[in-house]
Design a protein around this motif. Sequence first.
Motif: not given
Length: 439
Positions: A181-184, A207-209, A213-214, A244-247
């Motif tokens: 799910a994280k990768e998608q 997911f971004e919220a 903090l991390a 790959q996570i945009p955040l």
Amino acid sequence: MSSVLGVSVGAGAVRVARPVAGNSAERAFDVQTVPVGDRPVEVLVADAVGAVLAADPQISATAIAYRDEQHARAVRAELARRQFTNYELVPDVITALEFLENSGELQGFGTVALYDLGASGLSVTVVDTGARQINISERTSDISGDYLDSLIREQQIASGRIAHPPDAAGLAELDALCRQAKEQLSANSAVALPSTEGLVLLSQENFEALIMLAVESSARMTRDVILRSEQPVQAVAVIGGCAQIPLVARVLRRWLGVPVIVAPGPDTIATRGAAMLARPVRQRSAPAPFPVALLPEDAAPAPAEAGTSWLSSSGSGEKFTRRREISVAGVAVGALVVVAAIGVSLGWGPQVLEHDSQSTDATTSAPATTTPAASAPATQVPVTTDATNESLAAPPPRWAPTTTEETTPAPGPNTITIIPGLPPVVVPTIPPLFPAPAP
């Protein structure tokens, strides 16, 4: 036509890359990923290399990117056990830098920070791209891909949509689903993945919220590493699976205020860079040696050369003993010279520099003070060093003693003082400054 092989060693997967024939100018690679699972990573690396070499005999060189010395030592021992020799071990920071420079991502930047967020942790490294020199590198496991997966898992269980798995196998299956799910979510606004325990449902916003903090903590660590490096970092290159996570890129830009580079396929950058660095190793009798502290337990130390005989234990011990004997003798001679100079300046030179009869008696009788009281004779004990020191500390009394008890005979003009570690030294008795008054 010969080819090369690049391999990267990660905590979650081992990746292999080969350049696609006819597309070398475009830097196209055929990359395959093998999950680590429960197998030792060094065994998986050796199996992957052996399988590729068996399938393609035209491969002339192999480069293996490793994260730390522990990985490198384990991989080297396993490859040596299988008698693989035509390979090279390269730090993954160097292989990533090789790919990013050749792809033009770092053009115009002299000092960059590599932000590598993978399954097991985060590594931040400040590198001089021109000299290929690592200025500073730090790693933490406080934030990792596995940690982000656990955040998703706990959020899904707390929402009530997913039941807590009853055993470890079910927990591992749920973690794998959360990782998917994280990768998608890197390319989609929401995901819905069914499982035996329920539906994993998560939006990009949630997911971004959940991970904010991390990610901010990782940006703070990156800023602190850059400040400690005292180097003018001009850009940050984000690599690793979580790049790959945009955040991640957005938070880094806000915290650091420099360009943040995310190259396509950030999880395979180190693997493709290793393939670029692969060179045939000819006439290699053994793999390149590690420092002595990192050698395997069964490896024998290299024999000493003829010019390094000074490292042998016998020679060094003999020289140390002789130097110590000389230094002790020098201290003794120096002490005698100082005492003699004091005596000459006070007019006692002849008495200090020669032994009279009383000094001989004091020398021979001094050991008697150490004998037990039970075996000592009933004779008067000669004057010791303490008595001499007392006579030096205060002048004799100006009145005659009135006691009828037997008194200790006054010390002679000279007394020998014995100092541990030095030869006997004659110390003169200082006469009273003023004559005694007439009775």
